[in-house]
Design a protein around this motif. Structure first.
Motif, short mmCIF file in Angstrom:
data_model
loop_
_atom_site.label_atom_id
_atom_site.label_comp_id
_atom_site.label_asym_id
_atom_site.label_seq_id
_atom_site.Cartn_x
_atom_site.Cartn_y
_atom_site.Cartn_z
N GLY A 1 9.17 3.37 -15.09
CA GLY A 1 9.69 3.05 -16.40
C GLY A 1 8.70 2.15 -17.11
N PHE A 2 9.05 1.70 -18.30
CA PHE A 2 8.17 0.85 -19.09
C PHE A 2 8.73 -0.57 -19.02
N GLY A 3 8.00 -1.45 -18.34
CA GLY A 3 8.47 -2.81 -18.22
C GLY A 3 7.80 -3.55 -17.09
N THR A 4 8.53 -4.47 -16.46
CA THR A 4 7.97 -5.36 -15.46
C THR A 4 8.53 -5.05 -14.08
N TYR A 5 7.62 -5.07 -13.08
CA TYR A 5 7.91 -4.73 -11.70
C TYR A 5 7.67 -5.94 -10.81
N CYS A 6 8.19 -5.87 -9.59
CA CYS A 6 7.89 -6.90 -8.59
C CYS A 6 7.67 -6.23 -7.24
N ALA A 7 6.99 -6.96 -6.35
CA ALA A 7 6.77 -6.50 -4.99
C ALA A 7 6.69 -7.72 -4.08
N PRO A 8 7.27 -7.65 -2.86
CA PRO A 8 7.16 -8.77 -1.93
C PRO A 8 5.71 -9.02 -1.54
N ALA A 9 5.39 -10.29 -1.26
CA ALA A 9 4.04 -10.67 -0.88
C ALA A 9 4.10 -11.61 0.33
N VAL A 10 3.05 -11.57 1.13
CA VAL A 10 2.94 -12.49 2.26
C VAL A 10 2.53 -13.88 1.77
N GLY A 11 1.65 -13.91 0.77
CA GLY A 11 1.17 -15.16 0.19
C GLY A 11 0.80 -14.93 -1.26
N PRO A 12 0.31 -15.96 -1.95
CA PRO A 12 0.02 -15.82 -3.38
C PRO A 12 -1.13 -14.88 -3.69
N ALA A 13 -1.95 -14.58 -2.70
CA ALA A 13 -3.02 -13.60 -2.89
C ALA A 13 -2.82 -12.39 -1.96
N GLY A 14 -1.55 -12.10 -1.67
CA GLY A 14 -1.22 -10.95 -0.86
C GLY A 14 -1.21 -11.26 0.62
N PRO A 15 -1.11 -10.19 1.44
CA PRO A 15 -0.94 -8.78 1.07
C PRO A 15 0.38 -8.54 0.33
N PHE A 16 0.40 -7.45 -0.44
CA PHE A 16 1.56 -7.06 -1.23
C PHE A 16 2.16 -5.78 -0.65
N ASP A 17 3.48 -5.73 -0.55
CA ASP A 17 4.17 -4.55 -0.01
C ASP A 17 4.52 -3.61 -1.16
N LEU A 18 3.61 -2.72 -1.49
CA LEU A 18 3.81 -1.84 -2.64
C LEU A 18 4.85 -0.76 -2.38
N ASP A 19 5.22 -0.54 -1.12
CA ASP A 19 6.29 0.42 -0.84
C ASP A 19 7.66 -0.14 -1.21
N LYS A 20 7.72 -1.45 -1.48
CA LYS A 20 8.98 -2.09 -1.86
C LYS A 20 8.96 -2.56 -3.31
#
Length: 300
Positions: A226-245
């Motif tokens: 959609g058009f807007g803002t997304y989020c994803a869980p992260a291990v720390g402020p510079a990742g890693p990022f869980d893009l599957d979530k």
């Protein structure tokens, strides 16, 4: 709602200074007629509030440089941090020669959040391999610096592209905010055309990545688009990022920033449905933000 009578406003970032919340945002004159022209005419506006909803407009904060410089066409999205008694603005600049096709990161400083002085007429960080310097759409994406301190080191996250043309999060570090070292991308093979206006926050004991994108940008299987803002869980402020979530949690609120103010997490972003004529040129009233039991974000 944060709006201006004679200007469109869109991407924004925020500074809490005592009881005051300062908003810095891109703005361009409505006299241009066509909102699509705002991007190559953007400057930084400045407003202040003490309750998150009633705003006082302050003088323009920052505009394009004069003469031969990387930022003499327009100023785009950035972030502000404080180190000692000095405020540091990191911003995106584009030049008259290449317009939006080439983007790079600049740096300015201030003692009072009102008057800003450029550190250099040259960018402090710009795209270089392994980041794409000429992507499939003919643009060198390297913008929206988000700067923070973590474990006695300064970090910068930047909207960028891999050589494959998938969107990624570029990463640079510095010991003094002046000399920056560009590192490998924090995201590989994202299956997202862009990961735009990134921010990481620590909320209720969890790190989260925030970014914005449009529906066609989302090519990753299983992610609602959609058009807007997304989020994803992260291990720390510079990742890693869980893009599957990845969670699409703020439809119609673009380039949103999460701000901890007066004991609450608030989300500010500009209103745009993503449909023709959907851009309103205003920043909506803040929405309270919280972590869900599933480890993503939701608006209250």
């Amino acid at each position: 709602m944060l709006s201006r009578e004679n200007e469109w406003i869109w991407d924004s970032w925020y500074v809490v200074n005592g009881d005051d919340l300062h908003a810095f945002y891109l703005m361009a004159p409505k006299s241009l007629g066509d909102p699509d022209l705002r991007h190559i005419n953007a400057r930084i506006g400045h407003s202040m509030t003490r309750n998150g909803t009633d705003w006082t407009h302050l003088p323009e904060a920052f505009g394009p440089s004069e003469g031969d410089a990387f930022d003499n066409q327009a100023i785009w999205t950035g972030s502000i941090i404080r180190d000692g008694g000095v405020w540091h603005l990191f911003y995106t600049g584009i030049t008259r020669e290449t317009k939006e096709r080439v983007q790079a990161v600049g740096h300015a400083t201030s003692q009072d959040l009102m008057t800003w002085t450029r550190v250099s007429s040259s960018p402090i960080v710009r795209a270089e391999p392994p980041y794409g310097t000429l992507t499939i759409d003919g643009v060198e994406h390297f913008r929206d610096p988000w700067v923070f301190n973590f474990e006695d080191r300064w970090h910068m996250l930047v909207t960028a592209n891999e050589g494959s043309d998938w969107g990624t999060v570029a990463h640079a570090t510095s010991g003094d905010l002046s000399e920056w070292t560009l590192h490998a991308p924090l995201v590989q093979d994202s299956r997202l055309r862009q990961i735009e206006v990134t921010e990481t926050i620590f909320i209720d004991g969890k790190w989260m990545l925030l970014f914005c994108a449009s529906g066609p940008d989302i090519q990753r299987e299983g992610i609602h688009s959609g058009f807007g803002t997304y989020c994803a869980p992260a291990v720390g402020p510079a990742g890693p990022f869980d893009l599957d979530k990845i969670e699409f949690f703020a439809p119609g609120i673009y380039a949103a920033r999460a701000v901890e103010f007066q004991g609450k997490w608030l989300l500010f972003g500009f209103l745009d449905s993503g449909e023709p004529g959907g851009f309103q040129g205003v920043i909506g009233d803040p929405r309270e933000l919280r972590l869900t039991s599933g480890g993503t974000l939701e608006l209250i």
